[in-house]
Design an enzyme around this catalytic site. Structure first.
Site, PDB file in Angstrom:
ATOM      1  N   ASP A 115     180.095  26.539 -53.687  1.00  0.00           N
ATOM      2  CA  ASP A 115     179.323  27.521 -52.931  1.00  0.00           C
ATOM      3  C   ASP A 115     179.675  28.907 -53.443  1.00  0.00           C
ATOM      4  O   ASP A 115     180.848  29.285 -53.490  1.00  0.00           O
ATOM      5  CB  ASP A 115     179.658  27.391 -51.437  1.00  0.00           C
ATOM      6  N   ASP A 209     172.456  28.963 -54.417  1.00  0.00           N
ATOM      7  CA  ASP A 209     173.868  29.324 -54.602  1.00  0.00           C
ATOM      8  C   ASP A 209     174.852  28.232 -54.210  1.00  0.00           C
ATOM      9  O   ASP A 209     176.053  28.488 -54.142  1.00  0.00           O
ATOM     10  CB  ASP A 209     174.187  30.589 -53.815  1.00  0.00           C
ATOM     11  N   GLU A 210     174.391  27.011 -53.983  1.00  0.00           N
ATOM     12  CA  GLU A 210     175.331  25.949 -53.656  1.00  0.00           C
ATOM     13  C   GLU A 210     174.784  24.605 -54.081  1.00  0.00           C
ATOM     14  O   GLU A 210     173.567  24.389 -54.163  1.00  0.00           O
ATOM     15  CB  GLU A 210     175.673  25.928 -52.163  1.00  0.00           C
TER      16      GLU A 210
END
Length: 486
Positions: A115, A209-210
C-alpha cells in the site's frame, strides 16, 4: 488504500517530516535512518505479539542492506543473549541500520499487501520538493469539494480522506491544496505494477496505489541458502522463494527500496499467509512500514482488535454487533461458527474464518496476466550485440521459469531497451505458436537485438512475453530446434 488514519500521530506541534522518498541513501543502506525510539512502533523490529527473545531461530531481515540471517547468528551462535534486559539487537551488524524484522515464520510467508503511503500527496511532493514539509491536501477545493488524500503533515491537524474540503481547511487553514492529476497517478501506478511483476505475476490490484501479491514460487531447504549459515540455518523453517529463487521477504524489501529509488515515493508492506492478515499487517506501521503476522499468532493478535477491522464490517454492522455485546474480534472467537451463522447469515461463515485469522480467498485478477517480463539495468552501459545478448540469456531463463510456474505461454515476444539518455525502445516479434521455452525467447530476442545494436549505448535490457494463453499448445516440435541456450 491508505485511508488517512494517522496511526502514529502525536501532538500537532511536533515537527513532522514526510517519509524519505527521494533520499536513496536510506534505501541503499549506506547509512542508518535517524534513531527515534519514542516515535518508532515496537512492531518495526518484531512482529506484533511476538517476543523476539522467545524466537531463538527466528529469521531476521535488515530492510536496508537486505541481509537475511537468524537471531542466533546475530548473537554469534548463541540463541540467548547474555543481557536479557536487551533481548533483541538494535542494529544490523553489516550496515548498522535499526530497520530489522524478526519473526519465526518470516521466511515461510508468501501473501503480501503493498500500500502506497499517502499516494497522491506523495507523488505531488516528489514532483515539487518545496512542498516537502508543508501540509498538502489533494482534492477539489470549493464548497462541495472533498479531500482525496492528505499528506502526513496535514493529518496531524485532523485532515482525513473523504472529509469535506471546507472542514479540512478549517482544521488546517495554511494547507496547500492541489487538484488531482489522475493521468500522472495512473502512470506512477503502472510503474509500480511493473516492479511488482519483478517479484510475481500473480497480482491483484485493489486500486491505483495498492495490490495483493501471491509470491509463491518454489521452496528450498534453508541449508542451501548462503545467507543463513551453518547449523543455525538448519533450525529455520523452509524458505519460501519467488520463481526467480529469491527469498520472498527479501524480494519484497528490495521492491520497497526500488520504489523509493526509482519512483520517489514510499510504501508499506504487510506479509502473511492470507489476504486478510496481509492487509491488516500493512496498516500497522505506516508510513514506510513492513509488518508480519504469521498464522500461528493470528488468533491472539486479532483478539483485542475492534470488529471494524474485519473486511465487510461497516458502521451499521459494527453497531449491531456492539449492541449484542460483540465489540472485539475476541468476542467473535468465543462464538461457534453455527452461532455466527444464526446471527449474521452467510456473512457469519466469513466472520468465523476471519476471527481466527483464516481467509480462503486467492490472490487473482479478473483479467489474468497480460504479460510476463524481466529486465536488468547495467552497472556500465553496453553497446555491442554480444554484450546485450550476454545480459539477455539469464532474463530469458527467468521469464521461462515464470511462464512454466504459472502455466502460461505466449506468442508475442517483446524486447525492451533503454538508451543512455533514458529513451525507451520496445520491439516486438510475433511467433507462429506460443512458447514458454527460454531457448525460443533468446532466439527471438537476439534477432531483435541484431537489428537495434547500431553503436548506441544502452543502460537497460528487458525481455517479455504477451498474448498469453494456456501452455497446452505451446512449443510444437517444429517451432524451433533443440540447440541449447548458451
Amino acid at each position: 488504500m491508505d485511508d488517512g488514519q494517522d496511526r502514529n500521530a502525536s501532538d500537532r506541534d511536533t515537527p513532522v517530516r514526510e517519509p524519505p522518498g527521494r533520499d536513496a541513501s536510506f534505501a541503499a543502506g549506506t547509512r542508518a535512518p535517524p534513531r527515534n525510539d519514542a516515535a518508532r512502533p515496537a512492531q518495526q523490529r518484531a512482529s506484533p505479539n511476538v517476543d523476539p527473545s522467545a524466537l531463538p531461530h527466528a529469521a531476521v531481515l535488515c530492510r536496508d542492506c537486505l541481509t537475511l540471517t537468524t537471531k542466533a547468528e546475530l548473537w554469534g551462535g548463541d540463541a540467548t543473549p547474555a543481557n536479557t534486559a536487551t533481548p533483541y539487537p538494535d542494529l544490523c551488524p553489516d550496515c548498522h541500520s535499526e530497520r530489522l524484522i524478526a519473526h519465526d515464520e518470516l521466511t515461510a510467508l508468501t501473501i503480501a499487501h503493498i500500500d502506497c503511503d499517502a499516494f497522491y500527496a506523495s507523488v505531488e511532493k516528489r514532483d515539487d520538493p518545496s512542498l516537502q514539509d508543508k501540509p498538502l491536501i489533494v482534492g477539489h477545493d470549493g464548497g462541495r469539494g472533498v479531500v482525496t488524500t492528505a499528506c502526513y503533515v496535514a493529518r496531524r491537524y485532523g485532515v482525513r480522506s473523504a472529509m469535506p474540503m471546507f472542514q479540512a481547511m478549517r482544521a488546517c487553514p495554511h494547507a496547500v491544496v492541489i487538484r488531482p492529476a489522475m493521468a500522472k497517478y495512473k502512470a506512477v501506478s503502472q510503474h509500480l505494477r511493473a516492479l511488482f511483476r519483478e517479484v510475481t505475476d500473480i497480482i491483484e490490484p485493489v486500486s491505483l496505489d495498492e495490490a495483493y501479491l501471491d509470491c509463491t514460487g518454489v521452496d528450498a531447504d534453508p541449508r542451501q541458502d548462503a545467507i543463513l549459515k551453518d547449523g543455525v540455518a538448519a533450525a529455520t523453517p523452509t524458505i519460501a522463494r519467488t520463481a526467480d529463487g529469491e527469498p520472498v521477504v527479501r524480494a519484497l524489501a528490495r521492491t520497497a527500496q526500488r520504489i523509493e529509488q526509482e519512483i520517489g515515493i514510499t510504501v508499506s508492506i504487510g506479509l502473511s499467509s492470507n489476504k486478510f492478515l496481509a492487509k491488516l499487517a500493512s496498516d500497522l506501521q505506516k508510513p514506510r512500514g513492513f509488518s508480519v503476522i504469521g498464522p500461528n499468532e493470528a488468533a491472539a493478535f486479532l483478539a483485542p482488535l475492534p470488529v471494524r477491522k474485519i473486511n465487510g464490517v461497516g458502521e451499521a454492522t459494527a453497531r449491531r454487533m456492539e449492541a449484542a455485546g460483540i465489540a472485539t474480534i475476541g468476542d467473535l472467537q468465543r462464538l461457534t461458527r453455527d452461532e455466527l451463522i444464526a446471527r449474521f447469515g452467510r456473512f457469519g461463515r466469513r466472520l468465523a474464518d476471519y476471527a481466527r485469522g483464516e481467509d480462503h480467498r486467492s490472490v487473482s485478477t479478473a483479467r489474468g496476466s497480460k504479460s510476463v517480463s524481466a529486465e536488468t539495468t547495467f552497472a556500465v552501459n553496453r553497446a555491442t550485440a554480444a554484450e546485450l545478448k550476454e545480459a539477455l540469456a539469464p532474463l530469458c531463463e527467468r521469464v521461462a521459469s515464470r511462464l512454466q510456474v504459472s502455466g502460461y505461454a505466449g506468442r508475442n515476444i517483446v524486447l525492451k531497451l533503454k538508451t543512455a539518455d533514458f529513451k525507451i525502445l520496445t520491439r516486438n516479434l510475433q511467433l507462429p505458436s506460443p512458447t514458454q521455452r527460454a531457448a525460443q525467447l533468446f532466439a527471438s530476442g537476439a534477432h531483435l537485438i541484431d537489428r537495434e545494436a547500431d553503436g548506441r549505448m544502452f543502460r537497460l535490457i528487458g525481455i517479455g512475453v504477451s498474448d498469453l494463453g494456456p501452455a497446452t499448445s505451446a512449443d510444437p516440435p517444429d517451432l524451433f530446434d533443440n540447440t541449447p541456450l548458451t
